[in-house]
Design an enzyme around this catalytic site. Structure first.
Site, PDB file in Angstrom:
ATOM      1  N   ASP A   1     -11.870 -15.094  15.263  1.00 24.82           N
ATOM      2  CA  ASP A   1     -10.574 -15.612  14.801  1.00 24.82           C
ATOM      3  C   ASP A   1     -10.569 -15.821  13.280  1.00 24.82           C
ATOM      4  O   ASP A   1     -10.553 -16.949  12.800  1.00 24.82           O
ATOM      5  CB  ASP A   1     -10.206 -16.913  15.532  1.00 24.82           C
ATOM      6  CG  ASP A   1     -11.238 -18.019  15.317  1.00 24.82           C
ATOM      7  OD1 ASP A   1     -12.394 -17.700  14.995  1.00 24.82           O
ATOM      8  OD2 ASP A   1     -10.885 -19.199  15.454  1.00 24.82           O
TER       9      ASP A   1
ATOM     10  N   ASP B   1     -21.151 -13.624   6.789  1.00 24.98           N
ATOM     11  CA  ASP B   1     -19.998 -12.895   7.311  1.00 24.98           C
ATOM     12  C   ASP B   1     -20.197 -12.707   8.815  1.00 24.98           C
ATOM     13  O   ASP B   1     -21.119 -12.021   9.250  1.00 24.98           O
ATOM     14  CB  ASP B   1     -19.906 -11.542   6.605  1.00 24.98           C
ATOM     15  CG  ASP B   1     -18.767 -10.675   7.121  1.00 24.98           C
ATOM     16  OD1 ASP B   1     -18.054 -11.099   8.054  1.00 24.98           O
ATOM     17  OD2 ASP B   1     -18.586  -9.563   6.594  1.00 24.98           O
ATOM     18  N   GLY B   2     -19.326 -13.325   9.601  1.00 24.68           N
ATOM     19  CA  GLY B   2     -19.476 -13.266  11.044  1.00 24.68           C
ATOM     20  C   GLY B   2     -19.342 -11.873  11.629  1.00 24.68           C
ATOM     21  O   GLY B   2     -19.950 -11.564  12.649  1.00 24.68           O
TER      22      GLY B   2
END
Length: 305
Positions: free
Chosen positions: A183, A157-158
């Site tokens: 994004d 998970d960024g």
């Protein structure tokens, strides 16, 4: 959760706006020799075939990069027609992935950033992608670059993965510099609040970083509130910001029962280069001229801080 695939949307008008903004920002930041840490929190697969099954399903590149390339790189284009430098730079980069002249490959943000990566400055690129298929594809695509430790891919998970990366490690000259691109797909409503929370945390950890947020402009309260929330967070932290939006308008060939698809999006940049506003002031009207198609088309640029 894993329904979104960027391959369906690669090269659309939102990608055009996002990547022109990203390239222009990186060009300025890389005028300094000091190394730069770059992070893409939602990296996707990295490279996309514009003649593949996914992209042909929606054919969104037709109203984006294909249309822009056709208008501005056509052999019969009037020589006197000046093109905004940022658009020219973007089209040059896209063309470099399509040496035959036919537009078959579209580089996503990871490959846009890789293209500008400087070995001599020891720039670093960290890519996060949680989708299992896209993460595997991204890893395979990046492996072909043989970039070694300059590029790291994580199936993670960024939003969470970004936290331990800020502040970034010092460059060879001792300075700490970072650019972060956020994004997500926004298919899950919670993404909007996660973006706000991520930016709030990132500014606290590393106030001088450059943060780029892409967001859709759609009739949903969360989408409407996000840029307003980002403005508030930037102002509270006393950081400058810039907001660019592009709406290509309704497709005149669509009937009243057709799904309109995404017609507008925006880029919100915190700590933008001082040159970025002028760059986008030149580029946005031209993007509207060549990509605008019907009722509701517009472009806007705001800044503060």
């Amino acid at each position: 959760m894993f329904s979104y695939r960027h391959a369906f949307h690669a090269g659309n008008h939102a990608d055009v706006l996002k990547h022109i903004t990203l390239i222009a920002t990186l060009r300025h930041l890389m005028q300094k020799d000091a190394g730069l840490t770059m992070v893409d929190t939602h990296a996707g697969a990295g490279l996309y075939r514009l003649d593949g099954d996914y992209t042909e399903t929606g054919d969104e590149a037709r109203d984006g990069v294909v249309k822009l390339m056709g208008a501005l790189r056509a052999a019969d284009r009037p020589a006197a027609q000046a093109v905004a430098p940022a658009i020219d730079d973007y089209l040059d980069l896209i063309a470099s992935y399509n040496p035959s002249g036919a537009l078959r490959v579209y580089p996503g943000s990871p490959f846009v950033m890789h293209q500008l990566l400087r070995a001599e400055s020891r720039d670093r690129l960290k890519l996060f992608e949680l989708h299992p298929t896209d993460s595997r594809t991204l890893t395979a695509n990046i492996a072909q670059l043989e970039a070694g430790r300059q590029i790291v891919v994580a199936r993670e998970d960024g939003f969470e993965g970004l936290k331990p990366l800020l502040p970034p490690p010092p460059s060879a000259t001792g300075s700490k510099r970072a650019l972060v691109l956020i994004d997500p797909s926004y298919e899950i409503k919670s993404d909007y609040s996660k973006v706000s929370a991520c930016i709030q945390d990132a500014i606290k950890r590393f106030p001088t970083g450059t943060y780029l947020v892409w967001y859709p402009v759609i009739p949903r309260p969360e989408a409407h509130d996000l840029p307003r929330r980002l403005r508030t967070l930037s102002n509270q932290a006393q950081r400058p910001w810039l907001q660019a939006t592009l709406a290509i308008g309704q497709d005149p060939t669509h009937g009243p029962d057709d799904r309109p698809g995404l017609t507008a999006s925006g880029m919100f940049v915190i700590n933008p280069p001082h040159t970025l506003k002028g760059v986008l002031q030149a580029a946005l009207p031209q993007l509207l001229t060549h990509l605008g198609r019907g009722r509701g088309k517009s472009q806007a640029l705001e800044s503060g801080g």
